[in-house]
Design an enzyme around this catalytic site. Sequence first.
Site, PDB file in Angstrom:
ATOM      1  NE  ARG A  82      -7.882   8.471  -8.871  1.00 28.69           N
ATOM      2  CZ  ARG A  82      -8.135   9.486  -8.070  1.00 28.69           C
ATOM      3  NH1 ARG A  82      -8.412   9.268  -6.808  1.00 28.69           N
ATOM      4  NH2 ARG A  82      -8.079  10.725  -8.503  1.00 28.69           N
ATOM      5  CB  THR A 109      -1.826   3.684  -4.079  1.00 27.40           C
ATOM      6  OG1 THR A 109      -2.342   4.821  -3.400  1.00 27.40           O
ATOM      7  CG2 THR A 109      -1.483   4.062  -5.508  1.00 27.40           C
ATOM      8  N   GLY A 110      -4.923   3.717  -3.765  1.00 25.73           N
ATOM      9  CA  GLY A 110      -6.165   4.331  -4.213  1.00 25.73           C
ATOM     10  C   GLY A 110      -5.971   5.747  -4.711  1.00 25.73           C
ATOM     11  CG  PHE A 166     -15.401   9.794   1.203  1.00 25.18           C
ATOM     12  CD1 PHE A 166     -15.035  10.573   0.121  1.00 25.18           C
ATOM     13  CD2 PHE A 166     -14.931   8.493   1.276  1.00 25.18           C
ATOM     14  CE1 PHE A 166     -14.203  10.074  -0.856  1.00 25.18           C
ATOM     15  CE2 PHE A 166     -14.102   7.979   0.299  1.00 25.18           C
ATOM     16  CZ  PHE A 166     -13.742   8.775  -0.768  1.00 25.18           C
ATOM     17  CG  ASP A 217      -1.761   1.208   1.352  1.00 25.44           C
ATOM     18  OD1 ASP A 217      -2.292   1.644   0.326  1.00 25.44           O
ATOM     19  OD2 ASP A 217      -1.880   1.744   2.472  1.00 25.44           O
ATOM     20  CE  LYS A 218       0.121   7.407  -2.481  1.00 28.53           C
ATOM     21  NZ  LYS A 218       0.343   8.397  -1.380  1.00 28.53           N
ATOM     22  CB  THR A 219      -2.041   6.397   1.950  1.00 30.76           C
ATOM     23  OG1 THR A 219      -2.122   7.023   0.672  1.00 30.76           O
ATOM     24  CG2 THR A 219      -2.341   7.397   3.043  1.00 30.76           C
ATOM     25  NE  ARG A 267      -3.848  11.682   1.049  1.00 31.06           N
ATOM     26  CZ  ARG A 267      -4.309  10.435   0.929  1.00 31.06           C
ATOM     27  NH1 ARG A 267      -3.519   9.488   0.439  1.00 31.06           N
ATOM     28  NH2 ARG A 267      -5.528  10.117   1.300  1.00 31.06           N
ATOM     29  CE  LYS A 313     -13.210  17.065   2.911  1.00 30.79           C
ATOM     30  NZ  LYS A 313     -14.278  16.992   3.893  1.00 30.79           N
TER      31      LYS A 313
END
Length: 1176
Positions: A851, A754-755, A616, A465-467, A674, A639
């Site tokens: 994504r 990653t997303g 969200f 994963d990235k984040t 981001r 947002k």
Amino acid sequence: MDPTSPIDNSLNIENNINSTSRRSISSSVQSKASRGNSFREVISVGDLGSSKPVRYGSHGADSEAFSASQKEINEDDARLVYVNDTIKTNETFEFAGNSIQTGKYSFFTFLPKNLFEQFHRVAYIYFLVIAVLNQIPQLAVFGRFASILPLAFVLLVTAVKDAYEDYRRHRSDKIENNRLAWVLLNDQFQEKKWKDIKVGEIIKILANETLPCDTVLLSTSDPTGVAYVQTINLDGESNLKTRYAKQETLLKLPEKEKINGMIKCEKPNRNIYGFQANIEVDGKRLSLGPSNIILRGCELKNTTWAIGVAVYTGCETKVMLNSSGAPSKRSWLETHMNSEIIKLSLFLIALCTIVSVCAAVWLKRWKDELDFLPFYRKKDFSEGDNYNYYGWGFEIVFTFLMAVIVFQVMIPISLYISMELVRAGQAYLMIQDSQMYDDASNSRFQCRALNINEDLGQIKYIFSDKTGTLTENKMEFQCASIWGVNYSDGKASSENEQAGYTVQVDGRVLRPKMMVKIDPNLLRLSTSGKDSKEGKHVHDFFLALAACNTIVPLHIDTSDPNVKLIDYQGESPDEQALVYAAATYGFMLIERTSGHIVIDVQGERKRFNVLGLHEFDSDRKRMSVILGYPDKTVRLFVKGADTSMFHVIDKALNKKIILETEAHLHAYSSLGLRTLVVGMRELNASEFEQWQSSFEVASTAIIGRVASLRRVAINVEKNLCLLGASAIEDKLQKGVPEAIESLRTAGIKVWVLTGDKQETAISIGYSSKLLTSNMSKITINHNTKESCRKSLEEAIAMSKKLMNVGGSSGDSVTPVALIIDGASLVYILDSELEELLFQLARNCSVVLCCRVAPLQKAGIVALVKNRTPEMTLAIGDGANDVSMIQMADVGVGISGQEGRQAVMASDFAMGQFRFLVPLLLVHGHWNYQRMGYMILYNFYRNAVLVLVLFWYVLFTCFSLTTAINEWSSVLYSVIYTSFPTIVVAVLDKDLSRTTLLKYPQLYGAGLRQECYNNKLFWLTIFDTLWQSAVVFFIPFFAYWRSTIDVSSIGDLWTLALVILVNTHLAMDIIRWNWVTHASIWGSIIATIICVVVVDAIPVLPGYWAIFNVANTGLFWLCLLAIIVAALIPRFIVKVIYQYYYPCDVQIAREAEKFGQQREFGAVEIEMNPIFDPPRT
């Protein structure tokens, strides 16, 4: 955007505020349920053995995700809870009590259940059959007790370990069950043990207390019905969450008035983020969602008290339903060890067959003399009967079965217990490694799965994963684009500058807890008010950041009694960063309740009614809030991600602003920031009324509530005016670039899933050294299946061309990086295109997936895992990484900012990504080398004993008598030779940590299977044949014409075997220490003592044998000759191999010794290239 005209009588907002705001929070069901859907998808991934196929494309997951919400909660599929009426609640069904039991066994079930679990190992069944056969008189070779001892010892050790672990679980359960809670009894709250709480009882929880069960909120000390809870015991997240009581029950106090009502809720399930129910109170039916329930294990914070009704208790609570540990996995070595066990079994059968066939020939040849042969004597002449002679055919069968019993130690029973002990020792050393200790989180390395330690030395693919994994997940606001203007000249504010952003509340100064970089121009515009056009856009932008969130502001005392800090608590670090940024620029969120928020705007406190909140979710990828202004106007702020926001922006308003914002977004993403896009619009009277009625219907729906709320949100989130975009930096963790470089040098392929959007992921790829300038990048970003197919085929051809060009020119092959997005994976995963993607990915040095949804991450891991025998490792820090962590061969969880769900689902857990380097390159290499050697050594040491017995049988008329007494045979693999093996497998190091970290290529030994393969297995067998022949035949010929008895020569063989196998082990030890010396030489001494003690017992056969034979010089000469002759071939082969055909490890080992005499850094080592060898 100013309203054209104020809305007066046409829209009576004041009359609608209460009813709307009461239900506004129900929209949070949408977000929580979507997260719950992801959770259900994770569970399905962990249950891949089910008949239902798992779909990894987002379409399949999407349709399946909300299937539960489409069901009506009817009488047959629901739980009816009558408030404060436990008798009626439990009248139809006796619901589970609140007592929990995490122990696996009870006093009565321990023995049968534990034995049943242990006998899942096929080898144990084999040894049980051997022990049973030895109880048959016709087949008895060893004493009945002696034959059972090895299996009983192994079963006992494992049972004691399991019993101790279960005792600790029962002790913990007892403490938990006897905790006290306040329960309504006889119209007053009284203390009651947790284990006695029943469904339907009303419970009162005080501040900082833990919830004893899953409880629906009825009222709280807050007049608006809000309660703040901390879910750190549930999912590890330390940020506060908000839960709400319904207005209809808020004013009802159980001590003063009786509360009657019925809750109709779904049956107990594992979804900790979802809850669907309704409550009937005073003739009204009200909907309940995740925001109205507090789960067992949560702590009440910043709330004096809360009252609720128990709906799920004990084992039916969501935390208990999710209390299963990490999935059980087996290591590659243990799996492939079974093939060697089968080979040894066939070898054993061959030996037994040889003995039985030879016995058959011998019986045929001497059949006429069997009555008179003194060492056989078939007939008893005194009584005229036969000595247990059952005929030629049965004698052959009995001979075969007796041979199986005699040669049973060919399959090493002690190997399994040795592996468990070795893995426990290795895990302890990994946990104690100071280089894998994280100071920031004060956390040590965790080893949650003991049975796959050695797999750490064979990892070929890492899926990260990235984040929060590569980055810190500590967001910091950097810059913004507002109305087409880029404000990116931010600088760190000093203490003096920060002090300027304060407000006065009740005579005290409030200032934000965190400092944020400021842009002077943006600061000037934010303080100028709405007088100018630019100032108005800046005002709306920061107002949106301060209002459009679920952040809870907490006031924290400081050393100065006149100054307080505002700490913004929330589930999302992104939201925290944006709210801190808004506060820094003068838009400070001061208060939040279920119905309103208070924002200090440049020193002026403004109260906004929260008329609606759509949180969200992963499908809309945006959130929105509807605010009622003091002037009775209504505005919608939204947002979200740029991909979802630009679809709902009104492009007719200002195309130039949109284009400029898109350019700024691209620039921000290229820097690895981001991004979020912010928009707004004003709702007129008819639009608000339409939304309000739709929202009320959706939030109280019994069927498809989640889908209905989503449609309401989508219908209102349209035709927005673009305000701007924010950019947040998520910094790389310390040491990530160096770690990735080391891992790639070691021959490990690192994939990032990653997303984030593509530009952000690529930028992080470059800064982390995952991507390099000399790489050729292939990008696949399509929205149709055919276009994906075409791109994959072209990319495969291109990658092969690049590889061929590099190979033919003699230069190094040009590395290829594949970049693919989640939209393309929708059409690739679960289709015939998977094979094309796999072919392309195998040719690439780096794969970057952007994504991607959580289930798609698992799909990518499965894509590789199911098509290659190479080992995979997945590492992540959040709940969205659980699916891929459980899918990979090895799962690693990061103890990060997003909770502990990834840790709870992992095999290993640590604080930082960079710890992967010592974990894999050091401990992984050591564990693999040690375990591979230990398995082969265990095969050798048992086989050499069996072959000595076999040679003896060939010279005793195939009668299967043994010279080695039964106690020595039993103790040989359990005590005589097992302890040194375990010590060496835990402590020996072929190379130092410094060398392994300096030369990552040494990790290739595991990828090439240099420590455990078929070649080494057969070399071990041939060496065993030679050594066994030496052990048998040297004493055999030395005492050929002597009168030595069987017990004496048996003692000689016993001592020779023990000294030989321990000397053999000593030859292979690299690093000696006092523990190693004590174990090896102590084992030999212990064997001598045991042999002397056994021979000194008059009732046992072979009384005083060792004392008779050891008095002669020939005995000691034979021992010396056996050791020398047996080990000379092995010594010669090792010298030739290490001198003429050294491997990387041997070269590095010599360099270490060389470096002890002069500077090690001056030694240059040329490593072998790391290829992808075929794995068996």
